[in-house]
Design a protein around this motif. Structure first.
Motif, mmCIF file in Angstrom:
data_model
loop_
_atom_site.group_PDB
_atom_site.id
_atom_site.type_symbol
_atom_site.label_atom_id
_atom_site.label_comp_id
_atom_site.label_asym_id
_atom_site.label_seq_id
_atom_site.Cartn_x
_atom_site.Cartn_y
_atom_site.Cartn_z
ATOM 1 N N ASN A 16 0.806 -1.214 0.000
ATOM 2 C CA ASN A 16 0.000 0.000 0.000
ATOM 3 C C ASN A 16 0.837 1.260 0.000
ATOM 4 O O ASN A 16 0.356 2.324 -0.378
ATOM 5 C CB ASN A 16 -0.918 0.017 1.227
ATOM 6 C CG ASN A 16 -2.109 -0.915 1.051
ATOM 7 O OD1 ASN A 16 -2.722 -0.915 0.001
ATOM 8 N ND2 ASN A 16 -2.417 -1.710 2.065
ATOM 9 N N GLN A 20 2.559 1.543 -6.027
ATOM 10 C CA GLN A 20 1.155 1.653 -6.391
ATOM 11 C C GLN A 20 0.986 2.374 -7.731
ATOM 12 O O GLN A 20 1.916 2.987 -8.247
ATOM 13 C CB GLN A 20 0.393 2.418 -5.303
ATOM 14 C CG GLN A 20 0.405 1.717 -3.951
ATOM 15 C CD GLN A 20 -0.329 0.393 -3.996
ATOM 16 O OE1 GLN A 20 -1.550 0.367 -4.122
ATOM 17 N NE2 GLN A 20 0.393 -0.703 -3.900
ATOM 18 N N THR A 21 -0.241 2.272 -8.257
ATOM 19 C CA THR A 21 -0.617 3.018 -9.457
ATOM 20 C C THR A 21 -1.511 4.174 -9.054
ATOM 21 O O THR A 21 -2.443 3.989 -8.263
ATOM 22 C CB THR A 21 -1.366 2.110 -10.449
ATOM 23 O OG1 THR A 21 -0.496 1.061 -10.864
ATOM 24 C CG2 THR A 21 -1.820 2.906 -11.666
ATOM 25 N N ILE A 22 -1.220 5.342 -9.570
ATOM 26 C CA ILE A 22 -2.016 6.516 -9.228
ATOM 27 C C ILE A 22 -2.677 7.072 -10.473
ATOM 28 O O ILE A 22 -2.114 7.003 -11.573
ATOM 29 C CB ILE A 22 -1.156 7.594 -8.525
ATOM 30 C CG1 ILE A 22 -2.071 8.607 -7.832
ATOM 31 C CG2 ILE A 22 -0.217 8.287 -9.508
ATOM 32 C CD1 ILE A 22 -1.332 9.455 -6.820
ATOM 33 N N GLU A 23 -3.898 7.567 -10.279
ATOM 34 C CA GLU A 23 -4.660 8.150 -11.373
ATOM 35 C C GLU A 23 -4.709 9.659 -11.203
ATOM 36 O O GLU A 23 -4.667 10.168 -10.077
ATOM 37 C CB GLU A 23 -6.094 7.594 -11.379
ATOM 38 C CG GLU A 23 -6.159 6.093 -11.493
ATOM 39 C CD GLU A 23 -7.553 5.558 -11.215
ATOM 40 O OE1 GLU A 23 -8.432 6.375 -10.846
ATOM 41 O OE2 GLU A 23 -7.761 4.348 -11.357
ATOM 42 N N SER A 62 5.030 5.806 -4.815
ATOM 43 C CA SER A 62 5.081 5.646 -3.365
ATOM 44 C C SER A 62 4.764 6.971 -2.689
ATOM 45 O O SER A 62 4.912 8.042 -3.299
ATOM 46 C CB SER A 62 6.480 5.171 -2.929
ATOM 47 O OG SER A 62 6.843 3.978 -3.590
ATOM 48 N N SER A 83 -1.266 10.970 -0.916
ATOM 49 C CA SER A 83 -2.251 9.901 -0.760
ATOM 50 C C SER A 83 -2.184 8.998 -1.977
ATOM 51 O O SER A 83 -2.008 9.473 -3.098
ATOM 52 C CB SER A 83 -3.660 10.480 -0.618
ATOM 53 O OG SER A 83 -4.630 9.455 -0.696
ATOM 54 N N LEU A 84 -2.328 7.694 -1.746
ATOM 55 C CA LEU A 84 -2.308 6.730 -2.845
ATOM 56 C C LEU A 84 -3.710 6.265 -3.223
ATOM 57 O O LEU A 84 -3.878 5.434 -4.111
ATOM 58 C CB LEU A 84 -1.457 5.519 -2.463
ATOM 59 C CG LEU A 84 0.035 5.795 -2.263
ATOM 60 C CD1 LEU A 84 0.738 4.566 -1.736
ATOM 61 C CD2 LEU A 84 0.672 6.255 -3.562
ATOM 62 N N THR A 85 -4.720 6.797 -2.542
ATOM 63 C CA THR A 85 -6.091 6.348 -2.791
ATOM 64 C C THR A 85 -6.938 7.388 -3.515
ATOM 65 O O THR A 85 -7.899 7.044 -4.193
ATOM 66 C CB THR A 85 -6.777 5.984 -1.465
ATOM 67 O OG1 THR A 85 -6.746 7.119 -0.586
ATOM 68 C CG2 THR A 85 -6.065 4.807 -0.800
ATOM 69 N N SER A 86 -6.604 8.667 -3.373
ATOM 70 C CA SER A 86 -7.412 9.718 -3.991
ATOM 71 C C SER A 86 -6.821 10.109 -5.344
ATOM 72 O O SER A 86 -5.627 10.401 -5.445
ATOM 73 C CB SER A 86 -7.453 10.958 -3.089
ATOM 74 O OG SER A 86 -7.996 10.632 -1.821
ATOM 75 N N GLU A 351 -12.765 5.845 -14.288
ATOM 76 C CA GLU A 351 -11.475 6.513 -14.474
ATOM 77 C C GLU A 351 -10.649 5.895 -15.593
ATOM 78 O O GLU A 351 -9.734 6.517 -16.113
ATOM 79 C CB GLU A 351 -10.669 6.481 -13.164
ATOM 80 C CG GLU A 351 -11.232 7.338 -12.053
ATOM 81 C CD GLU A 351 -11.173 8.813 -12.390
ATOM 82 O OE1 GLU A 351 -10.252 9.235 -13.122
ATOM 83 O OE2 GLU A 351 -12.055 9.557 -11.932
#
Length: 739
Positions: A16, A20-23, A62, A83-86, A351
């Motif tokens: 986590n 990670q992949t971020i949008e 990261s 943040s890696l989720t937003s 997305e």
């Protein structure tokens, strides 16, 4: 068991926090989506670009990583990942253009980088300038702006569009089975100041581009909105006038609308005045009707009329019968009109995916009077011909797009369908006298041509590699009802063609991209020719290969070069005395392209484009295998200045070498070098400018053909160069008021 649980727990935390992949979405100050923004992870050096909807995916992210975003015309911005989720929404601020922020990667069309630079440093000022923005593309006009331009690209005399697919916002410009020539592409319904971007590619390597996209394609994208309203007045020699109005109707966070209109008139430098005039209307609305739905409506209308002096024989000038700007038959000319309506709809599913669709309708009218051979066929009345048609075009385009990410591989999928139906009524070729009397109808009938195309285009991104396999399938239905026949009969034929393509790109570094492109394309033949030949050579195929690179050796220098090869299963030959296009044999072209963009100073830009081509017919003996009017060497270059004081200007030069005008090179079309100049000064609300065409007053022939003709006092025919003279020194003043 506790050890296993603890290890799994730490692995979950690690997953986590790292890799990670971020949008994200990139926008400007007006909340507009920005495509082709470069996103670089400063920690891992991974990079990507935003797509046409401003969205991007970036892997191996990261917490605490810093993303560097850059784009031509915007300030560089650094964003720290908190943040890696937003999903990210990143705002870029506009600034003066700079090559320093350009990052090369497979997700960017390098050729589009070049046109983006050119549009901002040397904006289009006339309808002819629109096509000249495409690197390596040459044009010639032989009706003073009335007819579509004659196009030269990669060793092709494309005539008016036979081997280049041209669209505006996805609306097709090329006309199939046109009264004057196959692929006829008249761009004069486009107001130059509405052009925002130019998307183009060379070769048959693009699955979403179908008919005519053999030497390449060009799609002009119009602006979504206006920065301001404006009124522009232009006044020049030869009774030249232009009035332009651009009016911002709606401009907020969700909805944009504007209207543009222009009127042009000129007599030209000819002894018989052209009496040319053109009226254009353009309107566009774009709205985000919901957070996931975007709707667009575009309307345009063109009407144009002109007189012309036509192509004149060199011997008539040499003998003093007429001047370079005189005429043998000054009753040539014509009129044309086009009305377009297009509705675009985009649906964002999530997305990673969206659907975009458009439906369009065009009403087109065309009437042209020409006399290529004078008194060769009719020694009393002359050989004037009329080409006329009235056409309705119906069509739709729809495409599904989805992006994927798995392990270290990113991927995109595009699946699309195109449908186009042309109904050309009373398509006519007639022998006429003085544009008033019809002496004989040579061709007269109704054409219905339908094209259904579908394609799948995939991209796989793995580390420094991009692999782009794709395939396209096209089905054509041809119908012709010959009104000159005594009995009613509709002739029909149909044909299907499959066009596979494969492109491979490798990012050697962030500033050096190597690529290899290969693929199959096609151009359709005129319906009447297809049916006359019982369906033979309906869709001649083109096979191409490009091997090249895009390189930034220093921060403010961009270089693109490629070796290319193109084989065509069938060429076209324009037959002047009949006013039709006939197919001929197989051809092979190969050459070298080179484009350079350099910014030596913050306010100074240099552009350079050249192409060398070796073009030959494959079915003729050596010495008789030249391809008429195929240019083998061209150069276009210019300097543009945009100073913060408001002073701007530029000088541009274009050169085309002598080229064969017939198959054995015994008749030569003379090359030329022409220099243009522009300069001006911008205040807050006023813009003053001067534009000069042919600064050195060069005597040049804009279009040239080897034609057999006979003058009224001649007993035998003569084959030689017939030409339309290029514009002499021409100066025009410009005043613009912005509000």
């Amino acid at each position: 068991m506790n050890r296993i649980f603890t290890a799994f727990f730490f692995l979950l935390i690690h997953t986590n926090l790292f890799g990670q992949t971020i949008e994200g979405t990139v926008i400007n100050g007006k909340k507009e989506l920005i495509s082709d923004a470069q996103i670089l992870n400063l920690a891992t050096k991974d990079h990507t670009h935003s797509d046409e909807n401003g969205k991007f995916l970036l892997q191996n992210i990261s917490l605490g990583d810093t993303l560097k975003l850059s784009h031509i015309g915007f300030e560089v911005k650094n964003v720290t990942i908190e943040s890696l989720t937003s999903p990210l929404v990143i705002l870029l601020e506009e600034k003066s253009i700079s090559l320093e922020g350009v990052v090369i990667s497979p997700k960017t069309n390098a050729l589009n980088l070049i046109t983006a630079i050119d549009l901002q440093t040397n904006p289009v000022n006339s309808s002819q300038d629109i096509l000249r923005q495409v690197p390596g593309l040459f044009i010639g006009q032989h009706a003073g702006g009335g007819k579509a331009e004659q196009i030269f690209l990669r060793g092709f005399d494309i005539d008016h569009g036979t081997d280049i697919g041209i669209t505006v916002d996805g609306l097709p410009v090329n006309m199939v089975s046109h009264a004057h020539g196959q692929g006829y592409a008249d761009l004069h319904f486009v107001i130059p100041e509405t052009v925002d971007k130019i998307d183009f590619g060379k070769g048959p390597y693009y699955a979403d581009k179908g008919n005519f996209a053999t030497a390449g394609y060009v799609n002009f994208k119009t602006k979504r909105n206006l920065d301001h309203s404006s009124i522009k007045i232009e006044k020049g020699q030869f009774s030249t006038n232009r009035i332009l109005g651009m009016f911002d109707v709606l401009n907020n966070k969700k909805h944009d609308a504007y209207i543009a209109t222009e009127y042009i008139s000129t007599d030209g430098p000819f002894e018989s005045p052209q009496n040319f005039n053109r009226i254009n209307l353009f309107g566009k609305y774009t709205g985000n009707i919901t957070p996931l739905d975007k709707l667009g409506v575009t309307f345009s209308h063109l009407t144009s009329k002109w007189d012309a002096s036509g192509q004149i024989p060199q011997r008539a000038v040499d003998l003093g019968m007429i001047s370079r700007f005189g005429a043998i038959d000054d009753t040539e000319g014509g009129n044309t009109g086009r009305t377009n309506v297009m509705v675009n709809y985009e649906k964002f599913i999530d997305e990673q995916s969206f659907i975009k669709s458009s439906v369009f309708y065009s009403k087109y009218d065309f009437e042209l009077y020409s006399n290529f051979t004078f008194f060769l066929e009719d020694e009393i009345n002359g050989d004037q011909i009329k080409q006329k048609e009235s056409r309705n075009i119906y069509g739709l385009n729809s495409e599904y797009y989805r992006s994927f990410s798995f392990n270290e591989v990113e991927a995109t999928l595009q699946a699309g369908v195109n449908l186009r139906n042309d109904q050309s009524n009373n398509n006519e070729l007639s022998h006429t006298l003085n544009r008033r009397q019809t002496l004989a109808q040579i061709q007269f009938g109704n054409i219905i041509e339908t094209n259904l195309g579908t394609y799948i285009n995939t991209n796989f991104y793995y580390k420094k590699w991009t692999i782009n396999p794709s395939i396209r399938l096209d089905y054509f239905d041809f119908q012709y009802n010959d009104a000159l026949q005594t009995t009613y009969l509709t002739q029909t034929s149909s044909k299907t063609i499959v066009s596979p393509k494969l492109n491979v790109l490798y990012d050697y570094t962030q500033n050096l991209q190597l690529y290899l492109k290969g693929g199959k394309g096609f151009h359709s033949n005129d319906t009447r020719i297809i049916l006359a030949q019982n369906g033979k050579e309906t869709l001649p195929a083109a096979y191409g290969l490009d091997a090249g690179l895009v390189w930034k050796p220093v921060p403010k220098l961009l270089v693109n070069t490629a070796y290319w090869y193109l084989f065509l299963g069938q060429e076209f030959v324009y037959v002047g005395d009949a006013g039709i296009v006939e197919p001929s044999g197989k051809t092979r072209r190969q050459g070298i392209d080179l484009s350079i963009r350099y910014q030596p100073l913050k306010w100074l830009f240099w552009n350079f484009d050249t192409n060398y081509t070796h073009a030959r017919s494959m079915e003729e003996e050596i010495g008789n295998d030249y391809i008429p009017l195929a240019p083998d060497f061209i150069i276009e270059s210019g300097l543009s200045a945009i100073h913060k004081s408001g002073i701007y200007g530029g000088a541009n030069i274009r050169h085309i070498k002598d080229r064969p005008a017939n198959e054995d090179n015994s008749i030569v079309a003379e090359g030329y070098t022409v220099v243009d100049l522009n300069m001006g000064y911008k205040l807050k609300s006023l813009n003053f400018g001067i534009q000069i065409q042919n600064l050195l007053n060069t005597e040049w022939n804009e279009t040239q053909f080897a034609t057999e003709s006979r003058l009224q006092n001649e007993t035998t025919a003569v084959e030689e160069i017939h030409f339309t003279p290029g514009t002499p020194f021409f100066i025009k003043g410009v005043i613009e008021y912005r509000f």
